[in-house]
Design an enzyme around this catalytic site. Structure first.
Site, short mmCIF file in Angstrom:
data_model
loop_
_atom_site.label_atom_id
_atom_site.label_comp_id
_atom_site.label_asym_id
_atom_site.label_seq_id
_atom_site.Cartn_x
_atom_site.Cartn_y
_atom_site.Cartn_z
N GLU A 85 0.90 -1.11 -0.04
CA GLU A 85 0.14 0.05 0.06
C GLU A 85 1.05 1.17 -0.09
O GLU A 85 1.73 1.38 0.72
CB GLU A 85 -1.04 -0.10 1.30
CG GLU A 85 -1.91 1.14 1.20
CD GLU A 85 -2.91 1.08 2.60
OE1 GLU A 85 -3.36 -0.08 2.70
OE2 GLU A 85 -3.15 2.22 2.90
N LYS A 269 -7.27 -0.61 11.74
CA LYS A 269 -6.59 -1.02 10.37
C LYS A 269 -5.47 -0.41 10.14
O LYS A 269 -4.38 -0.92 9.59
CB LYS A 269 -7.97 -0.95 9.33
CG LYS A 269 -7.33 -1.91 7.96
CD LYS A 269 -6.50 -0.79 7.12
CE LYS A 269 -6.08 -1.56 5.71
NZ LYS A 269 -5.42 -0.92 4.80
N ASP A 285 3.90 -14.58 11.77
CA ASP A 285 2.52 -14.95 11.37
C ASP A 285 1.67 -13.71 11.85
O ASP A 285 1.12 -13.50 12.87
CB ASP A 285 2.12 -16.12 12.39
CG ASP A 285 0.84 -16.62 12.05
OD1 ASP A 285 0.14 -15.85 11.03
OD2 ASP A 285 0.32 -17.67 12.63
N HIS A 383 -1.92 9.92 -0.75
CA HIS A 383 -2.18 8.60 -1.45
C HIS A 383 -1.91 8.67 -2.97
O HIS A 383 -1.56 7.73 -3.80
CB HIS A 383 -3.60 8.23 -1.16
CG HIS A 383 -3.75 7.02 -0.11
ND1 HIS A 383 -2.84 5.75 -0.24
CD2 HIS A 383 -4.41 6.97 0.91
CE1 HIS A 383 -3.34 5.23 0.83
NE2 HIS A 383 -4.26 5.73 1.55
#
Ligand code: MEV
Length: 445
Positions: A85, A269, A285, A383
């Site tokens: 991202e 998130k 993991d 972004h």
């Protein structure tokens, strides 16, 4: 500040890919083979992948970046981040730079204690079974300790036994046995699961029941890590936004997440953008860390923010993040995956706890990057630059045309593939491809 190579590599962003690699190798004194592994020209190949999973057919790549400016517990650290991202690495680096102004991050991780669960069914007298288990606790722990002499030799092993009665389940009462096990520098799933399976006959003999599931819990709430930072209000000012305005904006954004699960999911998130990128880069993991994070965020019965932001009396913005962090520096892919080994070496971490402390610091920095952007100019400006490059590449641009096309898309405010294709047609055939980035990047801070 601190020992080791500085994490403050000014102008890094504006270098070409190969210049960045050279600069990193110099700053971190990386040997050629380690650099080649980080650069992706060596490292995990199909033959090794074949030993890692079933039905392997190859390997799957992800961009690997380095977050700069991090100081954790007074130590400079260059942080590898594996993530697809845009804006995440830049956001973490920039917030770490702001946190530097307040001394960097202070972080602390608990002892690496994991919880292994055993589900005992078919009990006629669950209370009596519980009593029997607790009376024989010392013997059970000794038996668990004997399973992995390496871990016990390193000071880890079984720590405690807890017995919980779940009286109201869809199939009636069941007894749940928790083995608390110190996994030292390993994530520990294998050690815990092996110990649980080995204990089964003993538990069945003592309880008279049937042991059904035996598996580690990913709600690793005995293995929490926490990070804190302090950012002087003045350091938060940018463009037309005053420092106090940004501070209050960040606090209001946090308050939204603290009160509303819909927002908290997105807020967390953003934290996991930073956390997972380092967890992946170090071969850990990330599904386990994700599961632990979200279960912990809901521990009070309502899903909420993992972080907290507030203004202190000195006017500075203070932030803290606490979450489970079940990561290791030995075992699993951490030692098998060449890039994971190289990333651990780049960070200079010596223990699982030290790695956990860095990861939560990155999570906190990432959270601030998102809240600061959302509370001021919005998220899209940052972004758009890299997104536009991706759109340009998808439209077929190569070499210098990628940057030129991306800039044009951003300037026009239309970052869409159809427009990118139309511009490419208008501009005619592409010049020869080049590998480096020719100009300072879009959206850089
Ligand atoms: C995007 O990957 C992450 C953010 O949505 C996080 C947030 O909203 O806090 C920007």
């Amino acid at each position: 500040m601190g020992s080791g190579p500085t994490s403050r590599l000014s102008g890094f962003y504006n270098l070409s890919l190969s210049e960045r690699q050279a600069r990193l190798a110099e700053a971190a004194a990386l040997e050629a083979d380690l650099l080649a592994t980080l650069a992706g020209t060596a490292g995990l190949g199909p033959a090794q992948a074949d030993h890692m999973i079933e039905n392997a057919i190859g390997v799957f790549g992800l961009p690997l970046g380095v977050a700069l400016n991090f100081v954790v517990n007074g130590r400079e650290v260059l942080v590898p981040m594996a993530i697809e991202e845009p804006s995440v690495v830049a956001g973490a680096s920039f917030m770490a730079k702001l946190a530097r102004a307040g001394g960097g991050f202070t972080a602390q991780a608990d002892e690496p204690q994991m919880i292994g669960q055993m589900q005992v069914l078919g009990l006629t007298d669950p209370e009596a079974a519980r009593g029997a288990l607790l009376r024989e606790k010392a013997e059970i722990l000794a038996e668990a300790d004997a399973v992995d002499p390496v871990i016990t030799g390193l000071g880890g092993g079984a720590r405690d036994l807890e017995v919980r009665l779940l009286s109201e389940t869809p199939i009636g009462p069941m007894l749940i046995v928790h083995l608390i096990y110190d996994t030292r520098d390993a994530m520990g799933a294998n050690a815990v699961n092996t110990a649980l399976e080995r204990l089964t006959p003993h538990i069945e003999r003592l309880t008279g029941g049937r042991v059904h599931l035996r598996i580690l819990s990913n709600l690793a709430d005995r293995r929490l890590a926490r990070a804190a930072c302090r950012i002087p209000a003045a350091a938060l000012a940018f463009d037309k936004f005053g420092g106090e305005e940004v501070r209050e904006g960040v606090i209001a954004a946090w308050a939204f997440a603290a009160a509303d699960p819909y927002r908290a999911a997105t807020h967390n998130k953003g934290i996991m953008n930073g956390v997972d990128a380092v967890v992946i880069a170090t071969g850990n993991d990330w599904r386990a860390v994700e599961a632990g994070a979200h279960a912990f965020a809901a521990r009070g019965g309502r899903y909420t923010s993992l972080s907290r932001w507030w203004a202190a009396e000195d006017g500075a913005l203070h932030g803290e993040l606490e979450m489970p962090m079940a990561v290791g520096v030995i075992g699993g892919a951490t030692r098998v995956h060449p890039a994971a080994r190289a990333c651990l070496r780049l960070m200079g971490v010596q223990s699982a706890r030290q790695l956990a402390e860095i990861i939560v610091s990155v999570g906190l920095a990432q959270n601030l990057a998102a809240l600061r952007a959302l509370a001021t100019e919005g998220i899209q400006r940052g972004h758009m630059g890299l997104h536009a490059r991706q759109v340009a590449i998808a439209a077929g641009a190569q070499g210098e045309l990628i940057e030129r096309l991306a800039r044009r898309l951003v300037d026009e405010g239309t970052v869409r593939i159809d427009r990118a294709q139309a511009l490419l047609r208008e501009w005619g055939p592409a010049p020869k491809a080049s590998t480096g980035r020719e100009k300072p990047g879009l959206g850089e801070r």
